[in-house]
Write a protein that holds these residues in place. Structure first.
Motif, PDB file in Angstrom:
ATOM      1  N   ALA A   1       0.830  -1.204   0.000  1.00  0.00           N
ATOM      2  CA  ALA A   1       0.000   0.000   0.000  1.00  0.00           C
ATOM      3  C   ALA A   1       0.865   1.256   0.000  1.00  0.00           C
ATOM      4  CB  ALA A   1      -0.930  -0.012   1.214  1.00  0.00           C
ATOM      5  N   VAL A   2       1.938   1.247   0.819  1.00  0.00           N
ATOM      6  CA  VAL A   2       2.820   2.417   0.868  1.00  0.00           C
ATOM      7  C   VAL A   2       3.525   2.609  -0.466  1.00  0.00           C
ATOM      8  CG1 VAL A   2       4.895   3.345   1.954  1.00  0.00           C
ATOM      9  CG2 VAL A   2       3.135   2.276   3.358  1.00  0.00           C
ATOM     10  N   PHE A   3       4.070   1.523  -1.020  1.00  0.00           N
ATOM     11  CA  PHE A   3       4.725   1.622  -2.323  1.00  0.00           C
ATOM     12  C   PHE A   3       3.737   2.105  -3.392  1.00  0.00           C
ATOM     13  CE2 PHE A   3       8.406  -0.777  -0.842  1.00  0.00           C
ATOM     14  CZ  PHE A   3       9.411  -0.238  -1.623  1.00  0.00           C
ATOM     15  N   GLY A   4       2.531   1.579  -3.343  1.00  0.00           N
ATOM     16  CA  GLY A   4       1.544   1.990  -4.338  1.00  0.00           C
ATOM     17  C   GLY A   4       1.208   3.465  -4.254  1.00  0.00           C
TER      18      GLY A   4
ATOM     19  N   ASP B   1       6.709   5.096 -19.209  1.00  0.00           N
ATOM     20  CA  ASP B   1       6.453   3.652 -19.155  1.00  0.00           C
ATOM     21  C   ASP B   1       7.589   2.920 -18.460  1.00  0.00           C
ATOM     22  OD1 ASP B   1       4.038   3.949 -20.354  1.00  0.00           O
ATOM     23  OD2 ASP B   1       4.682   3.294 -22.352  1.00  0.00           O
ATOM     24  N   ARG B   2       8.830   3.271 -18.838  1.00  0.00           N
ATOM     25  CA  ARG B   2       9.975   2.630 -18.195  1.00  0.00           C
ATOM     26  C   ARG B   2      10.021   2.965 -16.695  1.00  0.00           C
ATOM     27  NH1 ARG B   2      12.630   4.124 -23.124  1.00  0.00           N
ATOM     28  NH2 ARG B   2      13.416   6.014 -22.115  1.00  0.00           N
ATOM     29  N   TYR B   3       9.696   4.218 -16.385  1.00  0.00           N
ATOM     30  CA  TYR B   3       9.701   4.624 -14.970  1.00  0.00           C
ATOM     31  C   TYR B   3       8.618   3.865 -14.194  1.00  0.00           C
ATOM     32  CZ  TYR B   3       9.995   7.737 -10.932  1.00  0.00           C
ATOM     33  OH  TYR B   3      10.155   8.238  -9.671  1.00  0.00           O
ATOM     34  N   ARG B   4       7.437   3.708 -14.814  1.00  0.00           N
ATOM     35  CA  ARG B   4       6.354   2.968 -14.161  1.00  0.00           C
ATOM     36  C   ARG B   4       6.732   1.507 -13.963  1.00  0.00           C
ATOM     37  NH1 ARG B   4       2.753   3.878 -17.648  1.00  0.00           N
ATOM     38  NH2 ARG B   4       2.958   1.903 -18.764  1.00  0.00           N
ATOM     39  N   ASP B   5       7.379   0.924 -14.974  1.00  0.00           N
ATOM     40  CA  ASP B   5       7.808  -0.474 -14.850  1.00  0.00           C
ATOM     41  C   ASP B   5       8.815  -0.646 -13.713  1.00  0.00           C
ATOM     42  OD1 ASP B   5       6.163  -1.079 -16.952  1.00  0.00           O
ATOM     43  OD2 ASP B   5       7.779  -1.058 -18.457  1.00  0.00           O
ATOM     44  N   LYS B   6       9.723   0.326 -13.607  1.00  0.00           N
ATOM     45  CA  LYS B   6      10.695   0.249 -12.515  1.00  0.00           C
ATOM     46  C   LYS B   6      10.012   0.394 -11.149  1.00  0.00           C
ATOM     47  CE  LYS B   6      14.677   1.888 -15.196  1.00  0.00           C
ATOM     48  NZ  LYS B   6      15.700   2.955 -15.332  1.00  0.00           N
ATOM     49  N   LEU B   7       9.024   1.284 -11.080  1.00  0.00           N
ATOM     50  CA  LEU B   7       8.296   1.426  -9.817  1.00  0.00           C
ATOM     51  C   LEU B   7       7.565   0.138  -9.459  1.00  0.00           C
ATOM     52  CD1 LEU B   7       6.748   5.030 -10.058  1.00  0.00           C
ATOM     53  CD2 LEU B   7       8.609   4.259  -8.574  1.00  0.00           C
ATOM     54  N   GLN B   8       6.959  -0.499 -10.448  1.00  0.00           N
ATOM     55  CA  GLN B   8       6.251  -1.752 -10.188  1.00  0.00           C
ATOM     56  C   GLN B   8       7.219  -2.853  -9.749  1.00  0.00           C
ATOM     57  OE1 GLN B   8       4.173  -2.448 -13.848  1.00  0.00           O
ATOM     58  NE2 GLN B   8       2.511  -1.019 -13.362  1.00  0.00           N
ATOM     59  N   LEU B   9       8.376  -2.921 -10.428  1.00  0.00           N
ATOM     60  CA  LEU B   9       9.373  -3.918 -10.047  1.00  0.00           C
ATOM     61  C   LEU B   9       9.875  -3.664  -8.624  1.00  0.00           C
ATOM     62  CD1 LEU B   9      11.207  -6.313 -10.722  1.00  0.00           C
ATOM     63  CD2 LEU B   9      12.836  -4.676 -11.734  1.00  0.00           C
TER      64      LEU B   9
END
Length: 487
Positions: free
Chosen positions: A20-23, A166-174
């Protein structure tokens, strides 16, 4: 279905909290970056449009635009995402730089900014080509020296920004997934380590058996949060140990006291059957056996009473009475027995009590019968009651030999007799050593206290009750003979 372990549950809770915090943090950072990129790109478009219009305002006609083409195109050089298109009033393209064919055919959805108006970010319009890539464009009019109007369109291809976000979002998800897994592993390890004292408590508790009730759980090694639990468990173990010891002692005493009348009956019968005897001797033997049977019956009934009294709701017929009147009723009933024993009974005082009447009569009757056994001839027994600020005291006082101070508490124990050899010197025939134990049990049921005081002048058994308020006096009643049959 078996419940999930507490360690796993807490570890999952840590992981869910981390997710939740990461999200929330990731979403905030992503949106903030997206907004910042948009603001910066819009600023580049506005600055390019302003510089291009200022240069165009200095030109005379469309021919000058063609002649100064390189100068105009230089406003978007250095940024491959920016493109420039200048057209005349008829829509014919005069200058075009870095314009994709798919972009060149797009029409602006809004009118161009007038030549004399200020250029701001609000004039930028979003466009989209067939591939779906976003375009942001700004159209402005420039007034040439001869009065003609040229339209300048500055466009920004946002496809690279799409890829960046997109790359930044992918890194955040990872990072979020890895963070959740890391939080779960660390949380599981920490919780399991924190639960170690609980497992040690379970091992200690498992080692406690009926012959090791004196074992206690070590409280010095548990966290502060678990100290109240350990204290409660140790208190429970202490109460169980005390109850088990009392039960063991009670069982031993009961067996001893029941063995005595049984041995008496058996001995008398064996003597009677040893040889033929007259009828009168057989009758005497039967009468003696009947007395022992009555003694056993009284003992068993008292034991059953004590067992039932262990239940906290045993005294449930509580009502308010005049304690002075009840004491007088009891004294009147014992008057005949007192005359036979050569003692005098006096009742005095008055106070309101909230009691179970039958149990109150039984407690006072037990004390009075006990006092009669130890009061010398022509002695005085006084039943008194008076109220203080926070309690009501009922006292049964008799003259006679004092009780050793070390025995004042022990005499309330079940089957206790003052004579350690359990002979008749500490009691009288027919007494099973349960009368005072019943008195204390009755007082416990009423939330009161029973204790004894003794000196050279007299011995006093005192019952202390909580103070109650009453507006009406209860109806008087007489005590039945059955209430002293079990003394």
């Amino acid at each position: 279905m078996r419940p999930r372990s507490l360690t796993t549950t807490l570890a999952l809770a840590f992981a869910a909290t981390t997710l939740a915090v990461f999200g929330l943090v990731g979403t905030f950072v992503y949106l903030a970056l997206e907004q910042q990129v948009k603001v910066q790109d819009d600023l580049d478009i506005v600055l390019a449009a302003r510089h291009t219009r200022r240069l165009a305002d200095e030109l005379t006609d469309y021919g000058d635009i063609l002649r100064h083409r390189e100068r105009l195109e230089s406003q978007v050089l250095g940024n491959e995402a920016l493109s420039l298109r200048i057209s005349d009033s008829a829509g014919k393209t005069l200058v075009q730089h870095n314009v994709d064919p798919a972009i060149g055919t797009l029409e602006m959805p809004t009118a161009a900014v007038p030549a004399n108006a200020q250029i701001t970010e609000r004039a930028i319009a979003p466009l989209a080509i067939a591939t779906g890539a976003p375009i942001r464009a700004l159209a402005v009019d420039a007034a040439l020296q001869n009065g003609t109007i040229a339209t300048i369109v500055v466009m920004r291809d946002m496809h690279d920004r799409w890829l960046l976000l997109d790359r930044y979002r992918d890194k955040l998800q990872l990072a979020g997934v890895l963070g959740v897994l890391l939080a779960f592993c660390i949380g599981y390890f920490l919780v399991r380590r924190a639960m170690q004292p609980v497992r040690e408590m379970a091992v200690n508790a498992a080692s406690i058996t009926s012959d090791k009730l004196d074992t206690r759980i070590e409280a010095s090694r548990v966290p502060i949060e678990l100290e109240p639990l350990v204290v409660s468990l140790n208190g429970m173990l202490a109460r169980l140990e005390s109850s088990f010891q009392r039960l063991s002692q009670f069982t031993a005493d009961l067996a001893h006291d029941m063995r005595t009348p049984l041995s008496n009956m058996r001995g008398a019968m064996e003597v009677a059957l040893a040889r033929p005897r007259p009828v009168e001797e057989y009758q005497a033997t039967l009468e003696s056996g009947l007395e022992e049977c009555e003694r056993l019956s009284r003992m068993i009934e008292n034991v059953l009473f004590l067992a039932r009294a262990e239940h906290p709701q045993f005294a449930k017929n509580m009502r308010i009475i005049d304690g002075g009147k009840e004491l007088q009723h009891i004294a009147d009933y014992f008057e005949g027995l007192a005359d036979d024993a050569g003692v005098h009974i006096v009742a005095c005082g008055s106070a309101m009590l909230r009691v179970d009447v039958e149990l109150f009569r039984r407690a006072v009757s037990n004390l009075l019968a006990n006092a009669m056994r130890f009061t010398p001839a022509q002695g005085m027994i006084t039943l008194s009651i008076h109220s203080a600020e926070d309690r009501v005291r009922v006292c049964v006082e008799n003259e006679g030999a004092p009780i050793d101070p070390s025995l004042l508490e022990r005499i309330f124990d079940r089957f206790y007799r003052a004579d350690p050899s359990r002979g008749a010197s500490g009691t009288t025939a027919g007494s099973a050593g349960l009368g005072l134990a019943i008195v204390r049990t009755i007082m416990d049921l009423h939330g009161g206290r029973a204790h004894a005081e003794s000196d050279a002048r007299s011995t006093r058994f005192i019952l202390t009750f909580p103070v109650v308020e009453a507006s009406d006096l209860p109806e008087g009643g007489s005590i039945s003979r059955s209430q002293i049959s079990n003394l």
